[in-house]
Design a protein around this motif. Structure first.
Motif, mmCIF file in Angstrom:
data_model
loop_
_atom_site.group_PDB
_atom_site.id
_atom_site.type_symbol
_atom_site.label_atom_id
_atom_site.label_comp_id
_atom_site.label_asym_id
_atom_site.label_seq_id
_atom_site.Cartn_x
_atom_site.Cartn_y
_atom_site.Cartn_z
ATOM 1 N N THR A 202 -5.020 -23.923 -7.673
ATOM 2 C CA THR A 202 -4.588 -23.430 -8.987
ATOM 3 C C THR A 202 -3.456 -24.268 -9.571
ATOM 4 N N GLY A 203 -2.669 -24.909 -8.727
ATOM 5 C CA GLY A 203 -1.559 -25.710 -9.207
ATOM 6 C C GLY A 203 -1.973 -26.925 -10.017
ATOM 7 N N TYR A 204 -3.233 -27.329 -9.883
ATOM 8 C CA TYR A 204 -3.727 -28.499 -10.615
ATOM 9 C C TYR A 204 -4.374 -28.132 -11.952
ATOM 10 N N PHE A 205 -4.617 -26.846 -12.178
ATOM 11 C CA PHE A 205 -5.446 -26.443 -13.316
ATOM 12 C C PHE A 205 -4.675 -26.210 -14.614
ATOM 13 N N GLY A 206 -3.356 -26.185 -14.546
ATOM 14 C CA GLY A 206 -2.586 -25.933 -15.753
ATOM 15 C C GLY A 206 -2.916 -24.567 -16.334
ATOM 16 N N LYS A 207 -3.303 -24.545 -17.615
ATOM 17 C CA LYS A 207 -3.651 -23.298 -18.290
ATOM 18 C C LYS A 207 -5.135 -23.246 -18.639
ATOM 19 N N ALA A 208 -5.938 -23.860 -17.807
ATOM 20 C CA ALA A 208 -7.373 -23.953 -18.073
ATOM 21 C C ALA A 208 -8.107 -22.652 -17.767
ATOM 22 N N VAL A 209 -9.232 -22.463 -18.431
ATOM 23 C CA VAL A 209 -10.208 -21.444 -18.045
ATOM 24 C C VAL A 209 -11.115 -22.110 -17.016
ATOM 25 N N VAL A 210 -11.088 -21.616 -15.781
ATOM 26 C CA VAL A 210 -11.834 -22.227 -14.680
ATOM 27 C C VAL A 210 -13.041 -21.351 -14.359
ATOM 28 N N ILE A 211 -14.234 -21.925 -14.487
ATOM 29 C CA ILE A 211 -15.466 -21.146 -14.357
ATOM 30 C C ILE A 211 -16.306 -21.688 -13.210
ATOM 31 N N GLY A 212 -16.529 -20.858 -12.211
ATOM 32 C CA GLY A 212 -17.410 -21.236 -11.110
ATOM 33 C C GLY A 212 -18.853 -21.002 -11.499
ATOM 34 N N VAL A 213 -19.565 -22.082 -11.814
ATOM 35 C CA VAL A 213 -20.934 -21.942 -12.334
ATOM 36 C C VAL A 213 -22.005 -22.088 -11.260
ATOM 37 N N GLY A 214 -21.603 -22.323 -10.005
ATOM 38 C CA GLY A 214 -22.570 -22.373 -8.916
ATOM 39 C C GLY A 214 -23.680 -23.381 -9.137
#
Length: 270
Positions: A202-214
């Motif tokens: 999470t420390g690398y993602f900034g304020k992104a919306v992170v979506i696990g799309v499989g």
């Protein structure tokens, strides 16, 4: 399952004011359903996108979008080791059929990773949000990138990398995400590696919306030919994988137990 070009060509959303429709949805009134101790967002696809639209505009912090099917649900229940991931997720959507049955029809609809991904790409093009794609094989990522930039020429994909990395390449990917600061990250890995990777980085993602799309990237590219169309169209790919790989005894037991719990939940509500 339709490939990317077919999905884009057949979409009715190209002919309407997308931004206005999302802005007209009151996200403060969206509901959640408690299913086996997990608060699931009880939303339509449009409502899910409207919620994520607000998150992207506010940029208050990293926001994890978690998709659940029955197997994931069973492993993320309270007192299970992966429950911590469900607790941290900002949005929890139902991907696989079966969970709706457990809610006795209260679930509005099944929201698929492909639908969310395509609608967010449209939104990204209109609002100049940036995207990063990570996971799957090199040829899959390149095919998706080519098709997306061809159909959505104004979309800004600031990075793309295949998965299955050694430690050195993984660090390069993390640094690329940190430096480019994308608004949306589409991550394609197997469960639970995907969810654990998100939690650990999470420390690398900034304020992104992170979506696990499989496996959505494989399906969009047309590379996923394993599951029959009947299973794909009904959100039962998770079940097909169990049938096709019966040696995965744990998943077979989890599926059986899921239906037992589903019967119990339905009786409780009647």
């Amino acid at each position: 399952m339709k490939q990317l070009s077919e999905i884009v060509h057949n979409s009715s959303k190209d002919e309407r004011d997308i931004l206005l429709e999302y802005q007209n949805i009151d996200v403060s009134k969206l509901e959640t359903l408690n299913v086996l101790g997990i608060p699931i967002d009880n939303v339509t696809t449009d409502e899910a996108i409207a919620k994520l639209f607000r998150v992207l505009e506010k940029k208050e912090g990293m926001h994890h979008v978690l998709f659940l099917d029955p197997i994931k649900l069973m492993r993320m229940r309270p007192k299970k080791s992966l429950h911590r991931i469900a607790e941290k997720a900002g949005t929890i959507l139902v991907e696989g059929a079966g969970i709706g049955w457990m809610t006795s029809g209260k679930l509005k609809e099944r929201v698929t990773p492909i639908a969310v991904m395509m609608d967010l790409i449209r939104l990204a093009e209109l609002k100049e949000f940036t995207a990063f794609i990570f996971g799957a094989k090199d040829e899959i990522v390149e095919r998706i990138y080519f098709n997306l930039t061809r159909h959505f020429p104004k979309v800004r994909i600031v990075g793309r990398h295949a998965g299955h990395l050694d430690r050195q390449r993984e660090m390069r990917v993390k640094e690329a995400i940190r430096k480019t600061g994308p608004d949306i990250i589409f991550l394609a890995m197997d469960f639970p590696d995907q969810e654990i990777w998100i939690e650990n980085n999470t420390g690398y993602f900034g304020k992104a919306v992170v979506i696990g799309v499989g496996g959505a990237l494989d399906m969009l590219s047309g590379a996923d030919k394993k599951a029959p169309e009947w299973f794909k169209e009904r959100g039962l790919i998770w079940l097909w994988r169990i049938i096709a790989r019966p040696y995965r005894i744990q998943r077979m037991w989890e599926t059986f137990y899921f239906f037992l719990l589903g019967i119990r939940e339905r009786f409780r509500k009647h």
